[in-house]
Design an enzyme around this catalytic site. Structure first.
Site, PDB file in Angstrom:
ATOM      1  N   ARG A   1      10.694  -1.176  17.478  1.00  0.00           N
ATOM      2  CA  ARG A   1      10.405  -0.667  16.139  1.00  0.00           C
ATOM      3  C   ARG A   1      10.089   0.824  16.243  1.00  0.00           C
ATOM      4  O   ARG A   1       9.225   1.229  17.020  1.00  0.00           O
ATOM      5  CB  ARG A   1       9.214  -1.399  15.512  1.00  0.00           C
ATOM      6  CG  ARG A   1       9.463  -2.883  15.257  1.00  0.00           C
ATOM      7  CD  ARG A   1      10.361  -3.080  14.063  1.00  0.00           C
ATOM      8  NE  ARG A   1      10.580  -4.487  13.762  1.00  0.00           N
ATOM      9  CZ  ARG A   1      11.703  -5.140  14.023  1.00  0.00           C
ATOM     10  NH1 ARG A   1      12.711  -4.505  14.620  1.00  0.00           N
ATOM     11  NH2 ARG A   1      11.836  -6.411  13.702  1.00  0.00           N
TER      12      ARG A   1
ATOM     13  N   ALA B   1       1.951  16.523  -6.190  1.00  0.00           N
ATOM     14  CA  ALA B   1       1.650  15.539  -5.152  1.00  0.00           C
ATOM     15  C   ALA B   1       1.407  16.259  -3.834  1.00  0.00           C
ATOM     16  O   ALA B   1       1.695  17.441  -3.688  1.00  0.00           O
ATOM     17  CB  ALA B   1       2.799  14.544  -5.007  1.00  0.00           C
TER      18      ALA B   1
ATOM     19  N   GLY C   1      10.246   0.189   5.515  1.00  0.00           N
ATOM     20  CA  GLY C   1      11.038  -0.193   6.678  1.00  0.00           C
ATOM     21  C   GLY C   1      10.690   0.557   7.946  1.00  0.00           C
ATOM     22  O   GLY C   1      10.907   0.046   9.050  1.00  0.00           O
TER      23      GLY C   1
ATOM     24  N   GLU D   1       0.492  29.729   1.536  1.00  0.00           N
ATOM     25  CA  GLU D   1       1.403  30.861   1.713  1.00  0.00           C
ATOM     26  C   GLU D   1       2.851  30.424   1.925  1.00  0.00           C
ATOM     27  O   GLU D   1       3.779  31.215   1.718  1.00  0.00           O
ATOM     28  CB  GLU D   1       0.946  31.725   2.885  1.00  0.00           C
ATOM     29  CG  GLU D   1       0.906  31.008   4.221  1.00  0.00           C
ATOM     30  CD  GLU D   1       0.457  31.909   5.350  1.00  0.00           C
ATOM     31  OE1 GLU D   1       0.608  31.495   6.515  1.00  0.00           O
ATOM     32  OE2 GLU D   1      -0.034  33.025   5.076  1.00  0.00           O
TER      33      GLU D   1
END
Length: 206
Positions: free
Chosen positions: A49, A88, A128, A151
């Site tokens: 994985r 965000a 995933g 910056e």
């Protein structure tokens, strides 16, 4: 005519869990860490994985009194495109409170100061291969202040009516996953709040 009964088959529920056997960090960067893990599967076999570790982030849907939403447009190098997104960002330090991080990101990217924020839940950006978790908020009772960008940040702020933003989500004009999820959740919540306010006003006049 004789009807044949279908043979009853008992479905066994498998325990859906993978257990780490070994783990190797192959990259440790400023934003992400990449691990290559060997795991044992539910059937006893082994597999590899590749996992991207991320300390998490926040996304804020800020709405004014006229139901306009505030977006940021910035260049996203992986897609070679200037993308329109909600404000965000990542949590700056491990353990930073998501609510505080959302207030900070909103003010830094747009200059907006929110008096109230409502949590809209949490999403996993790409289950995933990445463990990034994004906490979403709806910011109301807002005031406009001054941007405070890093910056290396170059951001334009754009104001879009709520209805148009929802349309952009449904038509695929907004492609950023966290933005689409947050806009649609905010739309549902704002619709509910408006209906409740309408009922309260109607009851007051009875």
């Amino acid at each position: 005519m004789v009807r044949l009964r279908k043979k009853e088959r008992r479905e066994e529920t498998m325990e859906l869990k993978e257990t780490a056997i070994s783990s190797e960090t192959v990259y440790d960067g400023k934003i992400i860490k990449v691990q290559k893990d060997r795991v044992r599967l539910p059937n006893g076999k082994e597999a590899l994985r590749e996992v991207v570790r991320h300390q998490g982030g926040v996304c804020v849907c800020a709405v004014d009194g006229d139901l306009n939403l505030f977006f940021v447009r910035q260049y996203r190098y992986p897609f070679q495109e200037a993308m329109l997104e909600l404000p965000a960002g990542k949590l700056d330090v491990e353990g930073e409170d998501a609510y505080d991080g959302a207030l900070r990101e909103l003010r830094e990217e747009t200059g907006i100061i929110a008096a109230d924020m409502m949590p809209l839940g949490e999403i996993y950006s790409s289950v995933g291969f990445c463990d990034e978790s994004i906490h979403m908020y709806l910011a109301v009772n807002i005031e406009q202040g001054k941007q405070c960008l890093d910056e290396d940040e170059f951001i334009n702020v754009e104001k879009i009516p709520l209805g148009r933003a929802v349309e952009m989500c449904l038509k695929g004009e907004l492609k950023d996953a966290k933005t689409v999820a947050c806009v649609l959740k905010a739309y549902i919540i704002l619709e509910q709040l408006q209906r409740e306010a309408g009922r309260t006003e109607a009851e007051a006049h009875e």
